[in-house]
Design an enzyme around this catalytic site. Structure first.
Site, short mmCIF file in Angstrom:
data_model
loop_
_atom_site.label_atom_id
_atom_site.label_comp_id
_atom_site.label_asym_id
_atom_site.label_seq_id
_atom_site.Cartn_x
_atom_site.Cartn_y
_atom_site.Cartn_z
N TYR A 119 9.80 9.72 0.67
CA TYR A 119 8.71 8.50 1.09
C TYR A 119 8.13 7.90 -1.07
O TYR A 119 7.76 8.62 -1.57
CB TYR A 119 7.66 9.07 1.45
CG TYR A 119 6.23 7.66 0.92
CD1 TYR A 119 6.19 6.94 2.51
CD2 TYR A 119 5.19 8.11 -0.08
CE1 TYR A 119 4.89 6.56 2.19
CE2 TYR A 119 4.00 6.70 -0.26
CZ TYR A 119 4.04 6.33 1.49
OH TYR A 119 3.22 5.36 0.75
N GLU A 207 5.78 -0.08 -0.57
CA GLU A 207 6.14 0.85 0.34
C GLU A 207 7.22 1.04 1.31
O GLU A 207 8.06 0.72 1.91
CB GLU A 207 4.85 1.36 1.19
CG GLU A 207 5.46 2.38 1.86
CD GLU A 207 3.99 2.99 3.10
OE1 GLU A 207 3.53 3.99 2.62
OE2 GLU A 207 3.89 1.61 3.98
#
Length: 402
Positions: A119, A207
């Site tokens: 991530y 993101e």
């Protein structure tokens, strides 16, 4: 303003970020043709909506056992079948709520082998007034779950705006992800591309979940497999090219209408509509409604320089929400004059045939003129002396009318 995954990846690719090949499709036939242009033999069919959790989501029309909004296809026939399932149907994810979102676009990408998922995100850290890098080895999962269950697996690094992104930031991210050698260099390159994109577009969030290590014939490569990008709406006047990416079908009709009048409007789940001038005052108004046992139906800031037309539009937008059982107007007049607000309230209430309780608290410039306008309007408007009094009165009125 948010954009779709395929648009985000096209944007990131312009800044040198590695993404798998992919083509957007608006119909089943376009999806099949898109797959024909990809290397194959593995394809990924991805529903395009402005919400996360698509892979775990379910389509309302297909039943609880149907696959989600991100599916693998091993043939063109499977691409066609998945596209037929998705297009025109409603995908419900953890972020859409029970209403879900109708899928009107697909993204067909080349399938890749995945060795490890990470991530990586850039966002604006309000506490430090800096761009923050958030990195975790737990890619492919909801970052909120990781933060709650295993916060030690998340690394946050802020960037000094005086220096911008520096080599040590890239090294720190690579270390946080457990990458070394060539993959560490690739991670630094990805981070630079994300940062350059963030600054150049006035982004509010980028993101990447997941950022994946993918084995290829040329060795392991880092690819962005999913991307969510949002921009600061206040800066869009500088980016006409980005405004063209806006998909109005993904936005609430009331929020679209509000944007035409430069109103800050966000729909919420409560039953008391709010019209306030100033974001801080609006937050306080919503808080005190909850303190008195009810819930706000919206956030609506008319701003400091609103005119009668703007106030009338705001009032109409609130009343279009069928969940609204009462309205609280809380205005502190400075640049915004109370008599202007009062004129707008009266005009709107008469035009829409007001049928729910209305409590108004006015204070500031021309407050007495404003109160006189409301008192002489012939409408059942309940005046309030202060914010606490206003909240108690609107809650009482809504409960009395229930």
């Amino acid at each position: 303003m948010n954009i779709h995954e395929y648009q985000a990846k096209e944007l990131l690719a312009k800044f040198g970020v590695a993404v798998p090949k992919g083509i957007a499709a608006m119909s089943v036939d376009e999806a099949v043709e898109a797959a024909k242009q990809l290397p194959g033999p593995l394809y990924v069919v991805k529903a395009q909506i402005h919400a996360g959790g698509r892979g775990k989501g379910k389509f309302k029309e297909l039943g609880p056992d149907a696959k989600g909004g991100v599916r693998l296809a091993k043939s063109l026939d499977e691409v066609r079948a998945h596209a037929t399932d998705m297009l025109g149907n409603t995908l419900v994810t953890i972020q859409t709520g029970d209403a879900g979102k109708q899928v009107q676009r697909l993204y067909i990408t080349d399938g890749v082998d995945i060795g490890k998922e990470f991530y990586l995100a850039l966002l604006v850290d309000r506490a430090s007034s800096r761009i923050a890098i958030v990195a975790s080895t737990e890619g492919g999962m909801d970052i909120e779950t990781v933060a709650h269950d295993t916060p030690e697996k998340i690394t946050t690094i802020t960037i000094d705006p005086a220096t911008g992104l520096m080599p040590h930031h890239g090294r720190s991210v690579a270390k946080a992800l457990g990458l070394s050698g060539d993959l560490a260099k690739q991670a630094q390159s990805v981070l630079k591309g994300l940062y350059d994109t963030f600054v150049a577009t006035d982004a509010s969030q980028i993101e990447i979940n997941p950022l994946a290590v993918c084995p290829t014939a040329d060795g392991d490569k880092l690819f962005v497999l999913d991307a969510k990008v949002g921009f600061d709406s206040n800066a869009l006047f500088r980016h006409k090219d980005l405004v063209e990416l806006r998909d109005l079908t993904e936005e609430d009709p009331a929020e679209i209408e509000a944007s035409k009048y430069d109103l800050a409007y966000i729909k919420l789940d409560g039953n008391i509509g709010c019209m306030v001038n100033g974001a801080g005052l609006a937050m306080a108004t919503m808080d005190i409604i909850k303190l008195n046992g009810e819930f706000p139906a919206n956030f609506l800031d008319v701003g400091g320089g609103a005119n009668k037309e703007k106030v009338t539009a705001a009032f109409k937008i609130i009343l279009k929400d069928p969940a609204v059982k009462g309205i609280l107007v809380n205005i502190f007049g400075g640049i915004m004059k109370c008599d202007i607000i009062a004129d707008g309230i009266v005009a709107a209430a008469k035009e829409v045939n007001l049928s729910v309780p209305l409590v108004v608290r006015l204070e500031g410039t021309n407050v007495q003129q404003g109160k006189d306008i409301l008192a002489n309007s012939g409408l059942p408007i309940v005046p309030a002396n202060d914010l606490g009094d206003a909240a108690k009165k609107i809650v009482a009125e809504v409960r009395k009318a229930a």
